[in-house]
Design a protein around this motif. Structure first.
Motif, PDB file in Angstrom:
ATOM      1  N   HIS A 186       0.833  -1.189   0.000  1.00 35.61           N
ATOM      2  CA  HIS A 186       0.000   0.000   0.000  1.00 35.61           C
ATOM      3  C   HIS A 186       0.878   1.254   0.000  1.00 35.61           C
ATOM      4  CE1 HIS A 186      -3.363  -2.576   1.794  1.00 35.61           C
ATOM      5  NE2 HIS A 186      -3.839  -2.104   0.668  1.00 35.61           N
ATOM      6  N   HIS A 187       0.442   2.273  -0.733  1.00 36.36           N
ATOM      7  CA  HIS A 187       1.201   3.523  -0.720  1.00 36.36           C
ATOM      8  C   HIS A 187       1.259   4.104   0.686  1.00 36.36           C
ATOM      9  CE1 HIS A 187      -0.169   3.920  -5.141  1.00 36.36           C
ATOM     10  NE2 HIS A 187       1.015   3.363  -5.075  1.00 36.36           N
ATOM     11  N   GLY A 188       0.110   4.188   1.329  1.00 33.29           N
ATOM     12  CA  GLY A 188       0.063   4.743   2.673  1.00 33.29           C
ATOM     13  C   GLY A 188       0.412   6.220   2.701  1.00 33.29           C
ATOM     14  N   LEU A 189       0.341   6.800   3.872  1.00 42.03           N
ATOM     15  CA  LEU A 189       0.628   8.223   4.043  1.00 42.03           C
ATOM     16  C   LEU A 189       1.682   8.426   5.116  1.00 42.03           C
ATOM     17  CD1 LEU A 189      -2.940   9.841   4.070  1.00 42.03           C
ATOM     18  CD2 LEU A 189      -1.353   9.651   2.145  1.00 42.03           C
ATOM     19  N   ASP A 190       2.468   9.472   4.931  1.00 39.67           N
ATOM     20  CA  ASP A 190       3.387   9.924   5.976  1.00 39.67           C
ATOM     21  C   ASP A 190       2.608  10.924   6.824  1.00 39.67           C
ATOM     22  OD1 ASP A 190       5.323  10.961   7.584  1.00 39.67           O
ATOM     23  OD2 ASP A 190       6.642  11.645   5.975  1.00 39.67           O
ATOM     24  N   PHE A 191       2.113  10.472   7.965  1.00 41.31           N
ATOM     25  CA  PHE A 191       1.214  11.301   8.759  1.00 41.31           C
ATOM     26  C   PHE A 191       1.924  12.464   9.440  1.00 41.31           C
ATOM     27  CE2 PHE A 191      -0.967   7.124   8.643  1.00 41.31           C
ATOM     28  CZ  PHE A 191      -2.070   7.544   7.901  1.00 41.31           C
ATOM     29  N   ALA A 192       3.253  12.481   9.357  1.00 42.14           N
ATOM     30  CA  ALA A 192       3.975  13.635   9.889  1.00 42.14           C
ATOM     31  C   ALA A 192       3.631  14.903   9.109  1.00 42.14           C
ATOM     32  CB  ALA A 192       5.482  13.386   9.841  1.00 42.14           C
ATOM     33  N   ARG A 193       3.145  14.729   7.867  1.00 41.94           N
ATOM     34  CA  ARG A 193       2.793  15.892   7.057  1.00 41.94           C
ATOM     35  C   ARG A 193       1.344  16.322   7.255  1.00 41.94           C
ATOM     36  NH1 ARG A 193       5.505  12.995   2.927  1.00 41.94           N
ATOM     37  NH2 ARG A 193       3.547  12.684   1.789  1.00 41.94           N
ATOM     38  N   PHE A 194       0.610  15.628   8.139  1.00 38.62           N
ATOM     39  CA  PHE A 194      -0.798  15.926   8.335  1.00 38.62           C
ATOM     40  C   PHE A 194      -1.062  16.340   9.779  1.00 38.62           C
ATOM     41  CE2 PHE A 194      -0.657  13.337   4.608  1.00 38.62           C
ATOM     42  CZ  PHE A 194      -1.712  13.759   3.822  1.00 38.62           C
ATOM     43  N   ASN A 214      -5.008   8.138  -3.385  1.00 37.40           N
ATOM     44  CA  ASN A 214      -4.358   8.677  -2.197  1.00 37.40           C
ATOM     45  C   ASN A 214      -5.184   9.765  -1.538  1.00 37.40           C
ATOM     46  OD1 ASN A 214      -2.011   7.082  -2.282  1.00 37.40           O
ATOM     47  ND2 ASN A 214      -0.729   8.840  -1.783  1.00 37.40           N
ATOM     48  N   VAL A 215      -5.914  10.526  -2.357  1.00 35.69           N
ATOM     49  CA  VAL A 215      -6.645  11.657  -1.787  1.00 35.69           C
ATOM     50  C   VAL A 215      -7.742  11.192  -0.842  1.00 35.69           C
ATOM     51  CG1 VAL A 215      -8.346  11.854  -3.656  1.00 35.69           C
ATOM     52  CG2 VAL A 215      -7.661  13.895  -2.362  1.00 35.69           C
ATOM     53  N   LEU A 216      -8.276   9.976  -1.030  1.00 37.74           N
ATOM     54  CA  LEU A 216      -9.241   9.446  -0.067  1.00 37.74           C
ATOM     55  C   LEU A 216      -8.572   9.229   1.292  1.00 37.74           C
ATOM     56  CD1 LEU A 216     -11.362   6.852  -2.084  1.00 37.74           C
ATOM     57  CD2 LEU A 216     -12.193   8.928  -0.984  1.00 37.74           C
ATOM     58  N   MET A 217      -7.361   8.686   1.271  1.00 37.34           N
ATOM     59  CA  MET A 217      -6.626   8.512   2.524  1.00 37.34           C
ATOM     60  C   MET A 217      -6.305   9.863   3.156  1.00 37.34           C
ATOM     61  SD  MET A 217      -4.061   5.280   1.870  1.00 37.34           S
ATOM     62  CE  MET A 217      -3.401   5.805   0.291  1.00 37.34           C
ATOM     63  N   GLU A 218      -5.924  10.828   2.319  1.00 35.48           N
ATOM     64  CA  GLU A 218      -5.601  12.154   2.830  1.00 35.48           C
ATOM     65  C   GLU A 218      -6.825  12.807   3.464  1.00 35.48           C
ATOM     66  OE1 GLU A 218      -4.042  14.052  -0.623  1.00 35.48           O
ATOM     67  OE2 GLU A 218      -2.141  12.951  -0.564  1.00 35.48           O
ATOM     68  N   GLY A 235      -0.265   3.492   7.168  1.00 36.44           N
ATOM     69  CA  GLY A 235       0.932   4.305   7.338  1.00 36.44           C
ATOM     70  C   GLY A 235       1.965   4.007   6.253  1.00 36.44           C
ATOM     71  N   PHE A 236       2.634   5.027   5.784  1.00 38.17           N
ATOM     72  CA  PHE A 236       3.604   4.888   4.698  1.00 38.17           C
ATOM     73  C   PHE A 236       4.773   3.995   5.075  1.00 38.17           C
ATOM     74  CE2 PHE A 236       7.546   6.909   2.864  1.00 38.17           C
ATOM     75  CZ  PHE A 236       7.462   6.300   1.632  1.00 38.17           C
ATOM     76  N   ALA A 237       5.204   4.036   6.334  1.00 41.67           N
ATOM     77  CA  ALA A 237       6.403   3.294   6.740  1.00 41.67           C
ATOM     78  C   ALA A 237       6.241   1.791   6.565  1.00 41.67           C
ATOM     79  CB  ALA A 237       6.761   3.622   8.187  1.00 41.67           C
TER      80      ALA A 237
END
Length: 428
Positions: free
Chosen positions: A214-222, A335-339, A406-408
């Motif tokens: 999964h691409h996931g997100l880096d939540f440090a940017r959110f 990705n925008v849904l996750m964002e 999560g992206f990690a």
């Protein structure tokens, strides 16, 4: 960038040499997931060269891309644009030990796909093979269609291993024979959804060849999820704020969404913001005018990730009525849904492709059948009028996406494939 010609490269693990990352275009506003991955691998110590089949067309650039330090090699987008460069590369390639295998693969492909595009990709591959730095040890490609053709032919010419990350359109609009052959030759493949993984594993059943990443997100940017105003569609001076982010293309289903808006009760107070470019933008604006919706809509065009995030934080409901296009193209997991969910924003989306992997209907969001305008209108009307439900679904969506996407986690899987150290934050 244009490097000096190089001979047949080494085949050491990708973490020990230079990895050439082949993409269709760079940088692109619509591909934050690729930029995020490149930056993550860079931060783990991967030595990189970005290879782009096209020059950029977006006028804006994400801050994410500005943090990437890898040089970019732009191949000739059309062979007739740089005939001397292409001719020199073809002459050089013919003298390489791997050229016979590459040319044989190209001729087999050309017999089944006798198009100018196939010739173009082989010419680009010759340029890439010639101009790769001598220390290149791996070719890694994003997308299984044309970028993988270029990467595959170049890898054969240079005698290099290659791998591929598959996403959406590249999977569902590429014929099975081509997918099978590329997957058989690639050292490994990654894909971003369980739907994709199931399909590709059926074409490449060898255990472990295709991984789900999964691409996931880096939540440090959110920022942390926020509480939103309790707008309920009864105050024309303070309408419920709807938002969609996506290119104006068939698979996004924005024409169906406009039809759903037109079917909403006349007295319901709402406004819709669309963010994104795309070939169908003018058609959508004309449709909105015909439906007498123009005064309720703001078309913002393509924006940077920071501007998109600000718009999400200022909205009450995210909407994406995606569908499968006539040519088979479809979204993976946008990705925008996750964002949107990461900010606590309630999401209404179509139950198509991999979207149900993220959104659990009536638990972490609302799903409707694709191309079902009455169902979309009914769900919209209900959510617009019920801020408490939006808040409940938004909070549940935020909790799940931050726990499971999560992206990690995905970066750790790629790090193992490339022989890189795992990210410190990886878990799960």
């Amino acid at each position: 960038m244009q490097s000096e010609p190089a001979g047949r490269g080494p085949t050491a693990p990708a973490g020990r040499g230079l990895t050439a990352i082949v993409v269709k275009g760079y940088p692109r506003l619509s591909e934050t997931f690729i930029a995020q991955e490149i930056l993550g691998l860079q931060q783990l110590g991967q030595r990189q060269l970005i290879v782009s089949l096209r020059h950029p067309t977006d006028t804006l650039v994400h801050e994410l891309n500005r943090q990437i330090t890898a040089p970019v090699l732009y191949l000739p987008e059309y062979l007739h644009d740089e005939p001397e460069r292409v001719a020199a590369a073809r002459d050089w390639a013919r003298a390489q030990p791997g050229y016979a295998a590459a040319y044989a693969a190209f001729r087999r492909d050309l017999r089944r796909d006798p198009t100018p595009n196939r010739w173009r990709r082989f010419g680009q591959a010759c340029v890439l093979a010639r101009e790769l730095p001598p220390e290149t040890s791996w070719i890694y490609v994003h997308y299984l269609h044309t970028p993988a053709s270029v990467g595959r032919y170049a890898a054969l010419i240079r005698g290099l291993p290659w791998s591929v990350s598959a996403h959406a359109k590249d999977i569902w609009t590429t014929p099975e024979w081509e997918l099978r052959e590329k997957l058989a030759e690639a050292r490994w493949a990654a894909t971003c959804t369980a739907v994709n993984h199931s399909y590709l594993t059926g074409l490449a059943p060898e255990t472990g060849r295709v991984s789900l990443v999964h691409h996931g997100l880096d939540f440090a940017r959110f920022p942390d999820p926020i509480a939103r105003p309790r707008r309920d569609g009864r105050d024309p001076a303070d309408p419920v704020r709807l938002i969609s982010v996506g290119r104006a293309v068939e698979k996004k289903g924005f024409d169906r969404l406009l039809d759903a808006f037109a079917a909403l009760p006349a007295g319901l107070a709402w406004r819709w913001t669309h963010i994104g470019g795309g070939a169908l933008l003018a058609d959508l604006k004309a449709q909105a005018a015909r439906l007498h919706l123009a005064d309720r809509i703001e078309w913002r065009g393509a924006l940077t990730q920071d501007s998109v995030l600000a718009a999400l934080l200022d909205s009450d409901l995210f909407v994406l009525t995606a569908r499968i296009a006539e040519d088979g193209d479809r979204d993976g997991l946008p990705n925008v849904l996750m964002e949107a969910q990461a900010t606590g924003l309630c999401c209404l989306a179509s139950a198509v492709s991999a979207i149900p992997e993220l959104i659990r209907d009536r638990e972490t969001g609302v799903l409707v059948p694709p191309d079902d305008v009455p169902a979309a209108a009914d769900a919209l009307a209900g959510l617009i009028a019920d801020p408490a439900r939006r808040a409940r679904l938004g909070a549940a969506g935020a909790a799940r996406v931050r726990r499971d996407f999560g992206f990690a986690i995905g970066l750790a899987k790629l790090a193992r494939r490339f022989g890189l150290p795992a990210p410190a934050a990886a878990s799960g």
